[in-house]
Design an enzyme around this catalytic site. Structure first.
Site, PDB file in Angstrom:
ATOM      1  CE1 TYR A  34      -3.881   2.227   0.746  1.00  0.00           C
ATOM      2  CE2 TYR A  34      -2.312   3.200   2.311  1.00  0.00           C
ATOM      3  CZ  TYR A  34      -3.629   3.367   1.405  1.00  0.00           C
ATOM      4  OH  TYR A  34      -4.539   4.495   1.551  1.00  0.00           O
ATOM      5  CE  LYS A  73      -3.673   4.925  -1.737  1.00  0.00           C
ATOM      6  NZ  LYS A  73      -4.500   5.482  -2.732  1.00  0.00           N
TER       7      LYS A  73
END
Length: 265
Positions: free
Chosen positions: A165, A169
């Site tokens: 994750y 990002k």
């Protein structure tokens, strides 16, 4: 029907941050194209009806942002139904938490990158192509459009247990910066929002997946934030409202933190 301020397309709009952004932009006067995956279409339809109550036109478009043809069709349907794409909010994202890097499966990694990176890339690309065409049709006016992506505090300071994750990002930040430079000649601004912990269903699932009571987890996380509260989807929506406005006309290439002081950059 009131005169629209423009057309905004919001992905992942059925709940959480995406829903709050759609409602805020509707209140700002934008017509809305609302996107989510097909299983969330009933929630999108309900949101479109709610937006209709504030005298703003809204359409629901089911599509998987990780699939190129579906993103192309999403842009095409938005233009056919509402006339243009003036704001793109590439909000759709997923979070799969695992205890460590070595326990992260390749499938979870690939799924995360597919939605959080490829999905944002495809939304940026095809929204930009439409905005460039509009820019040329309108005689090269300085205001070419606004593209917003979903980054995260983990794109500035990664979190343990969120390796894939966090990586995804960081990717949104890099894409946002490069796109801002490339699209500036067309008057298109590209920015991202970088939230800390926001009280959404995604965070609730994260807590449950890690064996935590949701309310206890929120209370604990709130104590780590200088402002001593969790963020709300509306906090992010307020930022997006500003970033797409004329008041932010000199802001591009930024990933703006919304984290209550949790992290300074």
């Amino acid at each position: 029907m009131s005169i629209s301020k423009g057309v905004a397309l919001v992905t992942g709009a059925s709940r959480g941050i995406g829903r709050a952004i759609a409602l805020r932009l509707a209140n700002d006067g934008y017509s809305l194209a609302l996107n989510d995956i097909p299983c969330n279409l009933p929630s999108l339809t309900a949101l479109a009806d709610e937006i209709g109550c504030v005298n703003v036109k809204a359409v629901s478009i089911a599509a998987d942002v990780a699939e190129e043809e579906q993103v192309q069709e999403m842009i095409k349907k938005t233009v056919n139904d509402l006339g243009s794409v003036d704001v793109m909010v590439a909000n759709a994202g997923i979070l799969k938490s695992t205890p460590t890097l070595i326990e992260t499966s390749l499938k979870d990694f690939d799924d995360t990158i597919a939605v959080n990176v490829r999905g944002v890339f495809l939304c940026y690309k095809y929204a930009a192509k439409q905005m460039i065409a509009q820019h040329q049709q309108r005689g090269g006016t300085p205001k070419g459009g606004s593209i917003i992506g979903a980054s995260s505090v983990t794109a500035k300071q990664a979190w343990a247990g969120l390796s894939a994750y966090s990586m995804s990002k960081w990717g949104v930040r890099g894409l946002t910066q490069a796109s801002a430079m490339e699209l500036a000649p067309y008057g298109i601004r590209v920015n991202a929002y970088a939230p800390g912990s926001i009280d959404t269903k995604m965070v609730e699932k994260f807590a449950v997946d890690n064996g935590r009571d949701h309310k206890e987890y929120l209370a604990e996380k709130a104590q780590t934030v200088p402002l001593k509260r969790m963020g709300t989807p509306e906090d992010v929506a307020n930022l997006v409202s500003f970033l797409v406005s004329d008041q932010a006309s000199y802001i591009t290439g930024q990933a703006v933190s919304v984290n209550g002081g949790l992290f300074f950059d």
